[in-house]
Scaffold this motif. Structure first.
Motif, PDB file in Angstrom:
ATOM      1  N   TYR A  10      -2.569  10.755  -6.075  1.00 40.60           N
ATOM      2  CA  TYR A  10      -1.806   9.633  -6.610  1.00 40.60           C
ATOM      3  C   TYR A  10      -1.041  10.004  -7.875  1.00 40.60           C
ATOM      4  O   TYR A  10       0.095   9.565  -8.066  1.00 40.60           O
ATOM      5  N   LYS A  31      -8.883  -1.027 -10.158  1.00 39.24           N
ATOM      6  CA  LYS A  31      -9.685  -0.415  -9.094  1.00 39.24           C
ATOM      7  C   LYS A  31      -9.167  -0.756  -7.699  1.00 39.24           C
ATOM      8  O   LYS A  31      -9.909  -1.137  -6.805  1.00 39.24           O
ATOM      9  N   LYS A  32      -7.841  -0.628  -7.550  1.00 45.28           N
ATOM     10  CA  LYS A  32      -7.232  -0.906  -6.252  1.00 45.28           C
ATOM     11  C   LYS A  32      -7.761   0.056  -5.197  1.00 45.28           C
ATOM     12  O   LYS A  32      -7.922   1.252  -5.443  1.00 45.28           O
ATOM     13  N   HIS A  33      -8.028  -0.492  -4.008  1.00 46.08           N
ATOM     14  CA  HIS A  33      -8.443   0.312  -2.868  1.00 46.08           C
ATOM     15  C   HIS A  33      -7.271   0.496  -1.914  1.00 46.08           C
ATOM     16  O   HIS A  33      -6.446  -0.401  -1.744  1.00 46.08           O
ATOM     17  N   LEU A  34      -7.215   1.639  -1.297  1.00 48.41           N
ATOM     18  CA  LEU A  34      -6.207   1.927  -0.290  1.00 48.41           C
ATOM     19  C   LEU A  34      -6.926   2.436   0.947  1.00 48.41           C
ATOM     20  O   LEU A  34      -7.572   3.493   0.909  1.00 48.41           O
ATOM     21  N   GLY A  56      -9.632   1.443   2.258  1.00 54.47           N
ATOM     22  CA  GLY A  56     -11.072   1.514   2.081  1.00 54.47           C
ATOM     23  C   GLY A  56     -11.556   2.442   1.004  1.00 54.47           C
ATOM     24  O   GLY A  56     -12.749   2.511   0.717  1.00 54.47           O
ATOM     25  N   LYS A  57     -10.642   3.192   0.371  1.00 51.49           N
ATOM     26  CA  LYS A  57     -11.034   4.126  -0.677  1.00 51.49           C
ATOM     27  C   LYS A  57     -10.348   3.742  -1.985  1.00 51.49           C
ATOM     28  O   LYS A  57      -9.148   3.438  -1.989  1.00 51.49           O
ATOM     29  N   PRO A  58     -11.059   3.769  -3.117  1.00 51.41           N
ATOM     30  CA  PRO A  58     -10.399   3.517  -4.392  1.00 51.41           C
ATOM     31  C   PRO A  58      -9.418   4.635  -4.716  1.00 51.41           C
ATOM     32  O   PRO A  58      -9.627   5.786  -4.339  1.00 51.41           O
ATOM     33  N   LEU A  59      -8.319   4.295  -5.393  1.00 50.41           N
ATOM     34  CA  LEU A  59      -7.343   5.316  -5.751  1.00 50.41           C
ATOM     35  C   LEU A  59      -7.981   6.469  -6.513  1.00 50.41           C
ATOM     36  O   LEU A  59      -7.589   7.627  -6.367  1.00 50.41           O
ATOM     37  N   HIS A 114     -10.566   7.894  -5.946  1.00 51.84           N
ATOM     38  CA  HIS A 114     -11.241   8.827  -5.050  1.00 51.84           C
ATOM     39  C   HIS A 114     -10.380  10.073  -4.819  1.00 51.84           C
ATOM     40  O   HIS A 114     -10.910  11.157  -4.573  1.00 51.84           O
ATOM     41  N   ASP A 170       0.821  -1.209   0.000  1.00 52.72           N
ATOM     42  CA  ASP A 170       0.000   0.000   0.000  1.00 52.72           C
ATOM     43  C   ASP A 170       0.861   1.268   0.000  1.00 52.72           C
ATOM     44  O   ASP A 170       0.498   2.287  -0.618  1.00 52.72           O
ATOM     45  N   ASN A 216      -3.030  -0.059 -11.063  1.00 55.35           N
ATOM     46  CA  ASN A 216      -3.866   0.041  -9.866  1.00 55.35           C
ATOM     47  C   ASN A 216      -5.183   0.757 -10.164  1.00 55.35           C
ATOM     48  O   ASN A 216      -6.241   0.392  -9.648  1.00 55.35           O
TER      49      ASN A 216
END
Length: 281
Positions: A98, A83-86, A88-91, A93, A67, A79
């Motif tokens: 990023y 649709k990788k989440h970090l 609890g939030k998708p990147l 967002h 992460d 990512n």
């Protein structure tokens, strides 16, 4: 310090999990580099909501190695696509964060230094239990709810609940395992044993320019004894954030049932992190 001078210095990340001396380490970092220190406000993963400030000192970053690498833009487009989440939030967002981080740390290769602090998960659970039950500030509704729950349970049930709902669910064990091979991995217990030696190693690794005399004064001013008005390590005050300041407290508070549940949840984590030689503890 102006932005141009900050940009010429490495960005610093203090990476850790909860209840591993974060407030202590944060205070020392803030005193060593006050003009570069990045405040943890607004609360809640402040290092994700805005692009990383080059040359800044970031305390208490709660990210596993994969992460953390994603935060700095590694495999950014993959990512995004997957649709990788970090946390609890998708990147997507926070796209500005990023993409800016990717540009700075992946494309421009801006320098940064990181160090990781872990703690025996058994003591992490015990410390969390007393903190969330009694001394932690009620800064969120979730902490208020957790306090109410813990105060409705026996100590044994409370430790089991915390183990299930916080430590296991948030993946503290996976966090620790992800960083085991890092060159700048420190243990909270080593800080307790020799705070001057370990803080010197951290400050040298982070390339923070401060002489030993001033550093030692900062360490002394933020020591357990100074922060508690002279109370010695081992003298317990369950109403204080600095409750006791010693390692191995789990031996006093873990029942046979809690031990067994810990082993079921975390298997050989204590062996891999070097806290035990085998499972017969």
């Amino acid at each position: 310090m102006d932005e141009k001078k900050m940009n010429n210095q490495p960005t610093i990340f203090h990476i850790t999990h909860h209840k591993a001396g974060s407030r202590w380490v944060t205070a020392v970092l803030n005193s060593c580099a006050p003009n570069r220190f990045v405040s943890k406000i607004p609360r809640g993963y402040y290092y994700i909501k805005s692009p990383i400030k080059l040359g800044g000192v970031y305390p208490a970053v709660h990210l596993s190695k994969p992460d953390f690498e994603a935060l700095l833009g590694s495999n950014l487009w993959g990512n995004f696509w997957h649709k990788k989440h970090l946390l609890g939030k998708p990147l997507l967002h926070y796209p500005n964060s990023y993409i800016t981080n990717w540009y700075n740390f992946e494309k421009r290769q801006q320098p940064y230094r990181k160090f990781i602090i872990i703690r025996d998960l058994r003591d992490t659970i015990v410390s969390g239990y007393f903190s969330f039950k009694i001394s932690h500030a009620l800064v969120t509704d979730n902490i208020s709810k957790l306090r109410k729950t813990l105060n409705s349970l026996s100590q044994e049930e409370g430790l089991l609940y915390l183990m299930d709902e916080i430590v296991n669910r948030l993946g503290y064990h996976n966090f620790q395992l992800s960083w085991l091979k890092d060159e700048a991995l420190f243990k909270y217990e080593d800080l307790l044993a020799d705070q001057y030696k370990v803080f010197e190693q951290i400050i040298d690794h982070c390339q923070i320019n401060i002489d030993r005399k001033n550093l030692h004064e900062i360490i002394r001013d933020n020591s357990f004894e100074s922060m508690t008005g002279g109370r010695q390590r081992g003298q317990e005050d369950i109403t204080s954030h600095q409750r006791k300041g010693v390692a191995g407290e789990w031996k006093k508070h873990f029942s046979a049932r809690v031990k067994e549940k810990f082993k079921q949840h975390f298997d050989d984590i204590l062996i891999k992190t070097g806290y035990e030689k085998d499972m017969n503890w």
